[in-house]
Design an enzyme around this catalytic site. Sequence first.
Site, PDB file in Angstrom:
ATOM      1  N   HIS A  33      25.391  70.720  59.727  1.00 36.21           N
ATOM      2  CA  HIS A  33      25.693  69.417  59.113  1.00 36.21           C
ATOM      3  C   HIS A  33      24.579  68.419  59.418  1.00 36.21           C
ATOM      4  O   HIS A  33      24.123  67.682  58.530  1.00 36.21           O
ATOM      5  CB  HIS A  33      27.011  68.837  59.657  1.00 36.21           C
ATOM      6  N   LYS A  46      43.792  70.951  55.327  1.00 39.31           N
ATOM      7  CA  LYS A  46      43.699  71.885  56.444  1.00 39.31           C
ATOM      8  C   LYS A  46      44.368  71.260  57.661  1.00 39.31           C
ATOM      9  O   LYS A  46      44.563  70.056  57.733  1.00 39.31           O
ATOM     10  CB  LYS A  46      42.229  72.158  56.791  1.00 39.31           C
ATOM     11  N   ARG A  85      25.198  76.941  51.963  1.00 45.06           N
ATOM     12  CA  ARG A  85      24.686  77.904  52.931  1.00 45.06           C
ATOM     13  C   ARG A  85      24.351  79.229  52.271  1.00 45.06           C
ATOM     14  O   ARG A  85      23.426  79.915  52.672  1.00 45.06           O
ATOM     15  CB  ARG A  85      25.721  78.150  54.035  1.00 45.06           C
ATOM     16  N   SER A 137      31.978  75.407  60.710  1.00 41.88           N
ATOM     17  CA  SER A 137      32.897  74.855  61.703  1.00 41.88           C
ATOM     18  C   SER A 137      33.963  75.875  62.088  1.00 41.88           C
ATOM     19  O   SER A 137      34.346  75.980  63.252  1.00 41.88           O
ATOM     20  CB  SER A 137      33.566  73.587  61.157  1.00 41.88           C
TER      21      SER A 137
END
Length: 173
Positions: free
Chosen positions: A31, A55, A104, A142
């Site tokens: 990040h 979440k 990514r 994460s």
Amino acid sequence: MLDVGRGALNVLCSMKRAIYPGSFDPVTNGHLDVIGRARKLFDEIVVAVASNDEKQPLFSLEERLALLHQALDKIDNVRVAQFDGLLVEFAVAEKASAVIRGLRAVSDFEFEFQMALMNRKLEDSVETIFLMPKEEYTYLSSRLVKEIARLGGNVSDFVPGPVAEALGKKFAR
């Protein structure tokens, strides 16, 4: 040399503020790398922490905001804010002309592309800019960091120091 069309160049040159949204549960070095890259393109970056995340976050909203403040305290013209509701409405309220999204891997692209198209449909004045982190962060998420920390692994290469400490406290045995 970067070959961009005249329209894309005009958009890049006119942009002053961008939003980098996410849950940041927790913030990772990936990040931070994307924020640093975005900072080279914009006058200001607003790191927007989603407060209505569907979440079940490990860290509370207040903890995530505090960890981001600690991680970003040495980067000029980067501000941390929370938001809920539609991202494009937040971007308009912040007078941002772009949303930054990190990619990514190719697997990220389909979801991010769909979101970018929907955001454009909702508010065509806000562009989406995709940035890739350094290769060393392409595997980093994460979710993986939390799993390593939960199993007692060392996450200090993946997150800022205060985040590694906070993860250690969350998973203290």
